[in-house]
Motif scaffolding. Sequence first.
Motif, PDB file in Angstrom:
ATOM      1  N   THR A   1      60.051  18.796  33.326  1.00 46.79           N
ATOM      2  CA  THR A   1      59.848  18.601  34.749  1.00 46.79           C
ATOM      3  C   THR A   1      58.533  19.217  35.186  1.00 46.79           C
ATOM      4  N   SER A   2      57.749  18.427  35.901  1.00 49.94           N
ATOM      5  CA  SER A   2      56.479  18.895  36.458  1.00 49.94           C
ATOM      6  C   SER A   2      56.678  19.150  37.943  1.00 49.94           C
ATOM      7  N   SER A   3      56.179  20.295  38.424  1.00 53.46           N
ATOM      8  CA  SER A   3      56.319  20.629  39.843  1.00 53.46           C
ATOM      9  C   SER A   3      55.093  20.228  40.648  1.00 53.46           C
ATOM     10  N   GLY A   4      54.048  19.764  39.966  1.00 56.33           N
ATOM     11  CA  GLY A   4      52.847  19.350  40.675  1.00 56.33           C
ATOM     12  C   GLY A   4      51.798  18.816  39.726  1.00 56.33           C
ATOM     13  N   THR A   5      50.797  18.168  40.315  1.00 54.68           N
ATOM     14  CA  THR A   5      49.694  17.599  39.555  1.00 54.68           C
ATOM     15  C   THR A   5      48.403  17.915  40.279  1.00 54.68           C
ATOM     16  N   ALA A   6      47.390  18.310  39.512  1.00 52.73           N
ATOM     17  CA  ALA A   6      46.054  18.530  40.069  1.00 52.73           C
ATOM     18  C   ALA A   6      45.138  17.459  39.500  1.00 52.73           C
ATOM     19  N   TYR A   7      44.368  16.834  40.377  1.00 56.24           N
ATOM     20  CA  TYR A   7      43.395  15.822  39.970  1.00 56.24           C
ATOM     21  C   TYR A   7      42.028  16.474  40.089  1.00 56.24           C
ATOM     22  N   ALA A   8      41.372  16.681  38.954  1.00 58.84           N
ATOM     23  CA  ALA A   8      40.138  17.467  38.893  1.00 58.84           C
ATOM     24  C   ALA A   8      39.021  16.660  38.229  1.00 58.84           C
ATOM     25  N   PRO A   9      37.770  17.138  38.342  1.00 58.88           N
ATOM     26  CA  PRO A   9      36.678  16.464  37.637  1.00 58.88           C
ATOM     27  C   PRO A   9      36.964  16.379  36.143  1.00 58.88           C
ATOM     28  N   LEU A  10      36.482  15.323  35.516  1.00 51.69           N
ATOM     29  CA  LEU A  10      36.746  15.050  34.109  1.00 51.69           C
ATOM     30  C   LEU A  10      36.283  16.176  33.189  1.00 51.69           C
ATOM     31  N   ALA A  11      35.260  16.922  33.580  1.00 52.31           N
ATOM     32  CA  ALA A  11      34.713  17.997  32.739  1.00 52.31           C
ATOM     33  C   ALA A  11      35.545  19.280  32.773  1.00 52.31           C
ATOM     34  N   THR A  12      36.603  19.318  33.565  1.00 52.33           N
ATOM     35  CA  THR A  12      37.432  20.508  33.685  1.00 52.33           C
ATOM     36  C   THR A  12      38.102  20.830  32.348  1.00 52.33           C
ATOM     37  N   VAL A  13      38.126  22.113  31.992  1.00 55.15           N
ATOM     38  CA  VAL A  13      38.774  22.572  30.752  1.00 55.15           C
ATOM     39  C   VAL A  13      40.123  23.187  31.132  1.00 55.15           C
ATOM     40  N   ALA A  14      41.212  22.505  30.743  1.00 50.04           N
ATOM     41  CA  ALA A  14      42.564  22.978  31.059  1.00 50.04           C
ATOM     42  C   ALA A  14      43.544  22.484  29.999  1.00 50.04           C
ATOM     43  N   PRO A  15      43.448  23.018  28.769  1.00 49.20           N
ATOM     44  CA  PRO A  15      44.367  22.567  27.720  1.00 49.20           C
ATOM     45  C   PRO A  15      45.816  22.987  28.031  1.00 49.20           C
ATOM     46  N   PRO A  16      46.803  22.346  27.389  1.00 50.78           N
ATOM     47  CA  PRO A  16      48.191  22.756  27.588  1.00 50.78           C
ATOM     48  C   PRO A  16      48.352  24.262  27.381  1.00 50.78           C
ATOM     49  N   LEU A  17      49.238  24.856  28.164  1.00 53.34           N
ATOM     50  CA  LEU A  17      49.573  26.281  28.204  1.00 53.34           C
ATOM     51  C   LEU A  17      48.552  27.123  28.969  1.00 53.34           C
ATOM     52  N   SER A  18      47.514  26.498  29.527  1.00 50.73           N
ATOM     53  CA  SER A  18      46.570  27.242  30.366  1.00 50.73           C
ATOM     54  C   SER A  18      47.305  27.739  31.601  1.00 50.73           C
ATOM     55  N   ARG A  19      46.838  28.853  32.139  1.00 53.64           N
ATOM     56  CA  ARG A  19      47.426  29.439  33.343  1.00 53.64           C
ATOM     57  C   ARG A  19      46.638  28.945  34.552  1.00 53.64           C
ATOM     58  N   VAL A  20      47.351  28.497  35.596  1.00 47.64           N
ATOM     59  CA  VAL A  20      46.720  27.959  36.791  1.00 47.64           C
ATOM     60  C   VAL A  20      47.288  28.662  38.021  1.00 47.64           C
ATOM     61  N   THR A  21      46.392  29.086  38.917  1.00 49.64           N
ATOM     62  CA  THR A  21      46.814  29.642  40.197  1.00 49.64           C
ATOM     63  C   THR A  21      46.504  28.604  41.270  1.00 49.64           C
ATOM     64  N   LEU A  22      47.553  28.189  41.990  1.00 51.55           N
ATOM     65  CA  LEU A  22      47.429  27.160  43.016  1.00 51.55           C
ATOM     66  C   LEU A  22      46.936  27.746  44.342  1.00 51.55           C
ATOM     67  N   PRO A  23      46.523  26.899  45.289  1.00 53.62           N
ATOM     68  CA  PRO A  23      46.063  27.397  46.592  1.00 53.62           C
ATOM     69  C   PRO A  23      47.100  28.248  47.326  1.00 53.62           C
ATOM     70  N   THR A  24      48.382  28.031  47.044  1.00 53.93           N
ATOM     71  CA  THR A  24      49.447  28.800  47.685  1.00 53.93           C
ATOM     72  C   THR A  24      49.588  30.197  47.085  1.00 53.93           C
ATOM     73  N   GLY A  25      48.905  30.439  45.948  1.00 51.61           N
ATOM     74  CA  GLY A  25      49.026  31.712  45.255  1.00 51.61           C
ATOM     75  C   GLY A  25      50.008  31.674  44.104  1.00 51.61           C
ATOM     76  N   ARG A  26      50.763  30.595  44.007  1.00 49.02           N
ATOM     77  CA  ARG A  26      51.734  30.450  42.918  1.00 49.02           C
ATOM     78  C   ARG A  26      50.999  30.245  41.600  1.00 49.02           C
ATOM     79  N   THR A  27      51.453  30.943  40.567  1.00 51.23           N
ATOM     80  CA  THR A  27      50.872  30.792  39.235  1.00 51.23           C
ATOM     81  C   THR A  27      51.799  29.917  38.408  1.00 51.23           C
ATOM     82  N   THR A  28      51.218  28.968  37.687  1.00 55.81           N
ATOM     83  CA  THR A  28      51.983  28.030  36.878  1.00 55.81           C
ATOM     84  C   THR A  28      51.247  27.781  35.564  1.00 55.81           C
ATOM     85  N   VAL A  29      51.791  26.900  34.742  1.00 52.23           N
ATOM     86  CA  VAL A  29      51.234  26.638  33.413  1.00 52.23           C
ATOM     87  C   VAL A  29      50.994  25.137  33.258  1.00 52.23           C
TER      88      VAL A  29
END
Length: 105
Positions: free
Chosen positions: A54-82
Amino acid sequence: MSGLPGWLLQHSITVEPYEGTGAYGHVYGLPAVVRCFVDEQTRTVRSAAGDQTTSSGTAYAPLATVAPPLSRVTLPTGRTTVVIQALRRDGGTLPVPSHLEIQLE
């Protein structure tokens, strides 16, 4: 069209790219702030291993973005996800915006 139009990049996320596992757990690269569009919507997706999850969200970013699976992401709300999976959407010479679809836990 080469990439996502600037007016669509309404959000900023912080991506710490996954680099592997060390003696103390996951190892991440330097954090990078990425302008993107975040869609927080729950849906079923397939992981890089092919499992349904289950995915709780999707980010659409520039193609050059580096975000391999298991990367840590902090959303604008402050929530941290993977990152579950990052999918390249390269339109090539077609008149569609190329981007990276980042599926988040």
